[in-house]
Design a protein around this motif. Structure first.
Motif, PDB file in Angstrom:
ATOM      1  N   VAL A 178       0.855  -1.211   0.000  1.00 61.66           N
ATOM      2  CA  VAL A 178       0.000   0.000   0.000  1.00 61.66           C
ATOM      3  C   VAL A 178       0.884   1.251   0.000  1.00 61.66           C
ATOM      4  CG1 VAL A 178      -1.840   1.270   1.171  1.00 61.66           C
ATOM      5  CG2 VAL A 178      -1.827  -1.228   1.264  1.00 61.66           C
TER       6      VAL A 178
ATOM      7  N   LYS B 189      -6.738  -0.771   3.796  1.00 59.87           N
ATOM      8  CA  LYS B 189      -6.950   0.636   3.435  1.00 59.87           C
ATOM      9  C   LYS B 189      -6.484   1.517   4.593  1.00 59.87           C
ATOM     10  CE  LYS B 189      -9.583  -0.111  -0.361  1.00 59.87           C
ATOM     11  NZ  LYS B 189      -9.329   0.425  -1.697  1.00 59.87           N
TER      12      LYS B 189
ATOM     13  N   ARG C 184      -7.485   5.421  -3.874  1.00 61.00           N
ATOM     14  CA  ARG C 184      -7.894   4.029  -3.640  1.00 61.00           C
ATOM     15  C   ARG C 184      -7.136   3.418  -2.471  1.00 61.00           C
ATOM     16  NH1 ARG C 184      -8.733   3.771  -9.344  1.00 61.00           N
ATOM     17  NH2 ARG C 184      -6.626   3.029  -9.772  1.00 61.00           N
ATOM     18  N   CYS C 185      -6.070   4.062  -2.014  1.00 60.89           N
ATOM     19  CA  CYS C 185      -5.343   3.589  -0.821  1.00 60.89           C
ATOM     20  C   CYS C 185      -6.092   3.924   0.465  1.00 60.89           C
ATOM     21  CB  CYS C 185      -3.950   4.217  -0.763  1.00 60.89           C
ATOM     22  SG  CYS C 185      -2.896   3.800  -2.169  1.00 60.89           S
ATOM     23  N   TYR C 186      -7.052   4.850   0.403  1.00 65.55           N
ATOM     24  CA  TYR C 186      -7.739   5.333   1.610  1.00 65.55           C
ATOM     25  C   TYR C 186      -9.135   4.721   1.763  1.00 65.55           C
ATOM     26  CZ  TYR C 186      -4.166   8.989   1.809  1.00 65.55           C
ATOM     27  OH  TYR C 186      -2.979   9.664   1.901  1.00 65.55           O
ATOM     28  N   ALA C 187      -9.519   4.474   3.021  1.00 68.16           N
ATOM     29  CA  ALA C 187     -10.896   4.066   3.326  1.00 68.16           C
ATOM     30  C   ALA C 187     -11.807   5.289   3.180  1.00 68.16           C
ATOM     31  CB  ALA C 187     -10.979   3.511   4.749  1.00 68.16           C
TER      32      ALA C 187
END
Lengths: 142, 142
Positions: free
Chosen positions: A10, A118, A28-31
């Protein structure tokens, strides 16, 4: 693949997305419910504000954004993980062509969302010199 | 007792130790190998530097140090936990009797050390206004 290796993935993805200034790939790496404590105000940012802060960073700089997290420490449990370390930020200002080369304190928390890690929390900062009331953006790791 | 309740207990202990300015009690909340990103320089502090930063805070203030972490979000797995939120810091300067009332962004990571949760990483900061190059110590939670 171990959880630690997945978290490293990530961080590599964040770095690659920043380098290519790909905002969708980066986010897209984050919730969706991420709580971000960014270098800049406000006190805390949600997903949309995190996105707009990154967009501003991409818009204000010329060429790739260097954002090296490769030295971060990773601690991973089954459903929760953390990464922290000094992130090396290197980018050129579009306006005055100033070359920025900072070390930012970086902390992130990760949870598995539908089987994928995430970022649910991120904290980025510079330390403050209390005598001059200014951030120390010139410090390097010893 | 759930892991979340145990982490809440560590945060309460930090708060109580700050209030009574009990440095030894406060430092028992930290792991010996803690990595601290403090509000002040340097970029990162070890256990001894974290202790001396807290000592300086206790020495510079008159009366109790209010350090409220009761609103922090806690996420706990079996062996790793995180807490993050806005900590309310209230204390009076000894020198000029100025009343400080700040909201500091607080993030902590916890691991079980010999069965007891200890802080292995902490990150405290103010956001920086990039136009004025000054910390925003006046911001309150919305």
């Amino acid at each position: 693949m171990s959880n630690e290796t997945q978290i490293r993935g990530v961080l590599d993805e964040l770095t690659a997305a920043a380098k290519s200034k790909d905002l969708d790939r980066l986010m897209r790496c984050y919730a969706r419910d991420v709580v971000e404590f960014d270098v800049m105000p406000p006190l805390q940012s949600d997903f949309e504000k995190t996105r707009s802060n990154w967009k501003m960073c991409f818009d204000m700089t010329e060429g790739p954004v260097g954002y090296d997290l490769s030295k971060a420490t990773i601690i991973a449990d089954d459903e929760l993980a953390m990464a922290y370390g000094l992130s090396h930020f290197v980018a050129d200002d579009k306006k005055d062509h100033k070359h920025n080369d900072f070390w930012i304190r970086f902390t992130a928390g990760f949870k598995k969302v539908d089987g994928t890690w995430k970022i649910v929390h991120e904290h980025d900062s510079f330390p403050i010199d209390m005598e001059t009331n200014k951030p120390r953006m010139d410090l390097k790791p010893s």
